[in-house]
Write an enzyme that holds these catalytic residues in place. Structure first.
Site, PDB file in Angstrom:
ATOM      1  N   GLY A  31       0.802  -1.219   0.000  1.00  0.00           N
ATOM      2  CA  GLY A  31       0.000   0.000   0.000  1.00  0.00           C
ATOM      3  C   GLY A  31       0.832   1.265   0.000  1.00  0.00           C
ATOM      4  CD  GLN A  32      -2.164   5.964  -1.210  1.00  0.00           C
ATOM      5  OE1 GLN A  32      -1.958   6.950  -1.884  1.00  0.00           O
ATOM      6  NE2 GLN A  32      -3.220   5.848  -0.432  1.00  0.00           N
ATOM      7  CG  ASP A  54      -4.394 -14.121   6.136  1.00  0.00           C
ATOM      8  OD1 ASP A  54      -4.776 -13.049   6.655  1.00  0.00           O
ATOM      9  OD2 ASP A  54      -5.181 -15.030   5.804  1.00  0.00           O
ATOM     10  CD1 TRP A  82      -9.460  13.386   5.123  1.00  0.00           C
ATOM     11  CD2 TRP A  82      -9.191  15.336   4.073  1.00  0.00           C
ATOM     12  NE1 TRP A  82     -10.588  14.127   5.335  1.00  0.00           N
ATOM     13  CE2 TRP A  82     -10.459  15.336   4.709  1.00  0.00           C
ATOM     14  CE3 TRP A  82      -8.796  16.465   3.352  1.00  0.00           C
ATOM     15  CZ2 TRP A  82     -11.329  16.411   4.635  1.00  0.00           C
ATOM     16  CZ3 TRP A  82      -9.662  17.547   3.284  1.00  0.00           C
ATOM     17  CH2 TRP A  82     -10.913  17.520   3.915  1.00  0.00           C
ATOM     18  CB  THR A 138      -8.033   1.656   3.440  1.00  0.00           C
ATOM     19  OG1 THR A 138      -7.558   1.145   2.184  1.00  0.00           O
ATOM     20  CG2 THR A 138      -6.957   1.463   4.505  1.00  0.00           C
ATOM     21  CE1 TYR A 141     -10.332   1.986   7.550  1.00  0.00           C
ATOM     22  CE2 TYR A 141     -11.198   4.189   7.976  1.00  0.00           C
ATOM     23  CZ  TYR A 141     -10.121   3.342   7.795  1.00  0.00           C
ATOM     24  OH  TYR A 141      -8.835   3.837   7.853  1.00  0.00           O
TER      25      TYR A 141
END
Length: 306
Positions: free
Chosen positions: A10-11, A47, A164, A73, A139
């Site tokens: 991910g980011q 996992d 954000w 997410t 979430y």
């Protein structure tokens, strides 16, 4: 230090691994994917919902700390009844699995959380040690349960709430707006949800600063530069794009209009109106704040292809 980083596909996990490498730390990446080609570092497929696998892998790696970035997410998709069990398995049970092993081998854990653990009402910035949890959606509830697992099991922990988020390695609001503007000359963006963007490249530096210390606890971390709406954010993204010579994003070519959340509609998950996060604890504890989000957007646009 040897640091295990989850969610390196991910980011944020991607940028954390790069930051660790820059500083000469030994980063070990993990994700549920069979392989992650974007990082040049040791990698373990894991996992996190499988408690036995988590225990085995972490004990074999013997890290000095764990930075837990892996998460579900997709906020709207989390509302689907057939996905909710999986959301809690990843964000809550998976986090608990990691926390238990960190406790057993006595290493600190950093858990990346969200402003969605609060109800998003009012205008006052949420303080990091606020315990007035009222998540609005699945979430947020799953991340809240993850927080409770970490704080309930461990003494040596960082819980860092962000909001954000945008980064190079993945999809995000900036990329979405740039792409939508290629096919639409009129956009409507909500102007009554207020917060501050977080550039994962900048955040990664701070997270590594923190994990190098024992200043444990709850923190809030976003870029500086003030509180804005998604509408304000969009306008600045396009302004910066034009500054780089991309005139197709100019006001003459793309009209951006503000709307309320109610007028916009469509979202499955309830969104917080107030995502303002109080970051003053960072400075009080000796950490360097992130640069302004405006500066972050400028640097980010120079990094990506659009």
């Amino acid at each position: 230090m040897k640091i295990l980083v989850t969610g390196v596909g991910g980011q944020l996990g991607f940028d954390v691994m790069n930051e660790l490498a820059k500083r000469g730390h030994e980063g070990i990446g993990s994700d549920i994917l069979a392989e992650v080609t974007s990082i040049d570092a040791p990698y373990v497929q894991m996992d996190i919902t499988d408690g036995d696998a988590v225990s085995k892998n972490i004990k074999e790696i013997k890290p000095d700390a764990v930075i837990h970035c892996a998460a579900w997410t997709a906020v709207d998709a989390a509302e689907d009844e057939d996905k909710q069990e999986k959301v809690f398995a990843i964000n809550s049970t998976g986090t608990e699995n990691i926390a238990k092993v960190c406790k057993e081998i006595d290493v600190p854990m950093m858990y990346i959380s969200t402003d969605y653990v609060f109800d998003g009402q009012g205008e006052k910035p949420w303080e990091p040690d606020c315990k007035d949890y009222k998540p609005l959606n699945v979430y947020g509830s799953s991340k809240h349960k993850g927080e409770l697992a970490v704080s309930g099991i461990l003494d040596k922990y960082f819980i860092v709430r962000i909001a954000w988020v945008f980064g190079k390695n993945g999809s995000n609001f900036i990329k979405t707006m740039l792409n939508v503007a290629k096919t639409h000359d009129k956009l409507t963006v909500v102007n009554d949800q207020i917060g501050t963007p977080t550039y994962t490249f900048d955040l990664a530096r701070l997270l590594v600063d923190m994990i190098e210390t024992d200043k444990y606890g709850y923190y809030h971390a976003t870029n500086e530069g003030g509180y804005i709406s998604w509408y304000d954010f969009t306008k600045e993204i396009f302004r910066q794009a034009v500054k780089l010579g991309r005139t197709e994003y100019s006001e003459e070519k793309v009209q951006v209009s503000p709307v309320t959340t109610a007028e916009y509609g469509v979202s499955k998950a309830a969104r917080p109106f107030n995502s303002r996060l109080d970051k003053s604890k960072l400075v009080k504890n000796g950490f360097k704040p992130l640069p302004t989000w405006q500066d972050a957007v400028e640097r980010y646009l120079k990094e990506i292809e659009f």
